[in-house]
Design a protein around this motif. Structure first.
Motif, short mmCIF file in Angstrom:
data_model
loop_
_atom_site.label_atom_id
_atom_site.label_comp_id
_atom_site.label_asym_id
_atom_site.label_seq_id
_atom_site.Cartn_x
_atom_site.Cartn_y
_atom_site.Cartn_z
N SER A 2 1.00 -0.88 0.06
CA SER A 2 0.27 0.26 0.09
C SER A 2 1.12 1.11 -0.02
O SER A 2 2.28 0.97 0.30
N GLN A 3 0.37 2.63 -0.28
CA GLN A 3 0.79 3.72 -0.45
C GLN A 3 0.42 4.42 1.13
O GLN A 3 -0.23 3.98 1.60
N PRO A 4 1.47 4.90 1.22
CA PRO A 4 0.53 6.11 2.40
C PRO A 4 -0.49 6.85 2.42
O PRO A 4 -1.26 7.28 1.98
N ALA A 5 -1.50 6.89 3.72
CA ALA A 5 -2.34 7.38 4.09
C ALA A 5 -1.79 9.17 3.07
O ALA A 5 -0.81 9.60 4.17
N GLN A 6 -2.94 9.65 2.46
CA GLN A 6 -2.01 11.34 2.08
C GLN A 6 -3.79 11.88 1.57
O GLN A 6 -4.56 10.96 1.01
N GLN A 7 -3.20 13.47 1.62
CA GLN A 7 -4.39 14.10 1.01
C GLN A 7 -4.27 15.43 0.28
O GLN A 7 -2.94 15.68 0.91
N GLN A 8 -4.66 15.74 -0.91
CA GLN A 8 -4.06 17.11 -1.69
C GLN A 8 -5.50 17.53 -2.21
O GLN A 8 -6.34 17.66 -2.31
N GLN A 9 -5.25 19.16 -2.26
CA GLN A 9 -6.20 19.85 -2.69
C GLN A 9 -6.22 18.77 -4.33
O GLN A 9 -5.23 19.55 -4.45
N PRO A 10 -7.52 19.17 -4.51
CA PRO A 10 -8.07 18.86 -6.03
C PRO A 10 -7.12 20.07 -7.35
O PRO A 10 -7.31 21.48 -6.53
N PRO A 11 -6.07 19.76 -8.22
CA PRO A 11 -6.48 19.24 -8.49
C PRO A 11 -5.25 17.48 -8.51
O PRO A 11 -4.95 16.48 -8.95
N PRO A 228 -10.55 10.03 0.30
CA PRO A 228 -10.02 10.16 1.73
C PRO A 228 -8.96 9.64 2.40
O PRO A 228 -8.52 8.61 1.23
N PRO A 229 -7.89 9.64 3.24
CA PRO A 229 -6.99 9.40 2.85
C PRO A 229 -6.82 7.33 3.17
O PRO A 229 -6.14 7.09 2.95
N GLU A 230 -7.68 7.39 4.13
CA GLU A 230 -7.71 5.62 3.85
C GLU A 230 -8.10 5.20 3.10
O GLU A 230 -7.80 3.95 2.75
N LYS A 231 -8.44 5.37 2.45
CA LYS A 231 -9.12 4.85 1.00
C LYS A 231 -7.59 5.32 -0.19
O LYS A 231 -7.56 4.09 -1.16
N VAL A 232 -7.07 6.43 0.09
CA VAL A 232 -5.61 6.35 -0.60
C VAL A 232 -4.28 4.67 -0.35
O VAL A 232 -3.88 4.08 -1.50
N GLU A 233 -4.60 4.95 1.16
CA GLU A 233 -4.31 3.55 1.65
C GLU A 233 -4.43 2.70 1.35
O GLU A 233 -3.31 1.79 0.34
N ASN A 234 -5.07 2.05 0.86
CA ASN A 234 -5.77 0.49 0.39
C ASN A 234 -5.83 0.70 -1.49
O ASN A 234 -6.03 -0.09 -2.02
N PHE A 235 -6.04 2.20 -1.35
CA PHE A 235 -6.57 1.64 -3.13
C PHE A 235 -5.04 0.76 -4.19
O PHE A 235 -3.96 0.42 -4.34
N GLY A 236 -5.49 0.15 -5.01
CA GLY A 236 -5.51 -0.48 -6.05
C GLY A 236 -5.67 -2.02 -5.34
O GLY A 236 -5.23 -2.75 -6.22
N GLN A 237 -5.36 -1.88 -3.99
CA GLN A 237 -5.72 -2.77 -3.26
C GLN A 237 -6.60 -4.29 -3.85
O GLN A 237 -7.09 -5.41 -4.37
N GLN A 238 -7.46 -3.72 -4.43
CA GLN A 238 -9.43 -4.48 -4.91
C GLN A 238 -8.89 -4.88 -6.22
O GLN A 238 -9.69 -6.07 -6.58
N ALA A 239 -7.97 -4.71 -6.98
CA ALA A 239 -7.61 -5.13 -8.65
C ALA A 239 -7.02 -6.90 -8.66
O ALA A 239 -6.54 -7.15 -7.24
N PRO A 240 -7.61 -7.41 -9.48
CA PRO A 240 -6.60 -8.85 -8.75
C PRO A 240 -5.60 -8.98 -8.95
O PRO A 240 -4.63 -9.83 -7.81
N LEU A 241 -4.53 -8.36 -9.31
CA LEU A 241 -3.15 -8.07 -9.38
C LEU A 241 -2.39 -8.17 -8.17
O LEU A 241 -1.56 -7.65 -7.89
#
Length: 279
Positions: A2-11, A228-241
């Motif tokens: 996973s990547q660190p939980a983090q947040q930025q201002q759009p974009p 949100p940061p918690e979704k960023v942290e786990n982003f991509g884990q749902q993919a089969p890879l």
């Protein structure tokens, strides 16, 4: 991983992304497949658009790169394009405005005389847990940025496109399996795939091809700036890879669709999803 939980201002910006995304800066090797072509890429300052710009330049194309306001990221993309020995024209502004879309194309024609490849890639999304959270203004802006801009750009570019030209729309795995928390975005991505299929049929007699690419979870500044940061942290884990893709992993598909090697590929929606099928 996973990547660190983090947040930025759009974009969002590349400089604040942790870890840094891979756009193929050190890895993509061109072989002249787009030699002499003129390509327009919206959202070309970062993420998938940046990786496509670098690949196209190394394949021999000159570029017009549209972006919202991320000047530092855009200048870095231009640096890599020029390092490849190609020209890059930067155009900041909001593609939700039809006049700006027409300006992108008119500037391209002024600078290069024609459009050979149009990549409509700029997009807006925002995470919402309920439909009530989505304002009318945000819904409209999402549609204008993601879908309407595609229409405006294609309509403006067609008089300057010849037989062999290529139109590519950036769709998404959400076009087939919509995330409920990205409802407006997902709806536009389905519409992009559908519009592209219509364009492929409408433009076939002109020898102009139209295809879309459906990325899965790709690590770009859009993610920490819209989730949100918690979704960023786990982003991509749902993919089969079980990981997010890197922008560089999309670029070869965009190159193939833009090149003459894809001469019989039109009306396709190509999945680059880390293993998740699309229908």
């Amino acid at each position: 991983m996973s990547q660190p939980a983090q947040q930025q201002q759009p974009p969002g910006t590349e400089s604040d992304l942790d870890p840094k995304a891979d756009h193929g800066e050190q890895s993509y090797v061109g072989s002249g497949r787009l030699e002499g072509k003129i390509a327009v890429i919206t959202g070309g300052d970062s993420g998938i658009g940046k990786a496509v710009a670098i690949a196209y330049a190394r394949e021999g194309a000159d570029l017009v790169i549209s972006y919202l306001n991320e000047q530092e990221d855009a200048e870095d993309t231009k640096h890599w394009v020029e390092k490849a020995g190609r020209r890059a024209v930067l155009i900041p502004g909001d593609v939700s405005d039809p006049e700006h879309c027409r300006k992108i194309i008119s500037t391209t024609v002024e600078e290069f005389g024609r459009v050979d490849v149009l990549v409509s890639n700029a997009a807006y999304q925002m995470t919402h847990e309920t439909i009530e959270e989505i304002s009318d203004e945000e819904f409209d802006y999402t549609v204008r940025t993601n879908l309407n801009a595609y229409f405006y750009l294609v309509k403006a570019a067609l008089p300057h496109m010849s037989e062999g030209a290529s139109i590519i729309g950036s769709s998404s795995v959400n076009s087939d399996s919509p995330s409920p928390t990205l409802a407006p975005y997902a709806a536009t991505k389905a519409a992009i795939a559908n519009l592209t299929a219509s364009l492929a049929q409408l433009l076939a007699d002109r020898g102009i091809r139209a295809n879309s690419v459906a990325p899965g979870p790709i690590w770009t500044p859009l993610i920490p700036s819209t989730m949100p940061p918690e979704k960023v942290e786990n982003f991509g884990q749902q993919a089969p890879l079980q990981r997010p893709g890197q922008p560089a992993e999309l670029a070869p598909v965009y190159v193939m669709l833009a090149s003459d090697e894809g001469s019989y590929v039109s009306g396709a929606r190509i999945a680059v999803t880390g293993g998740k099928p699309i229908l």
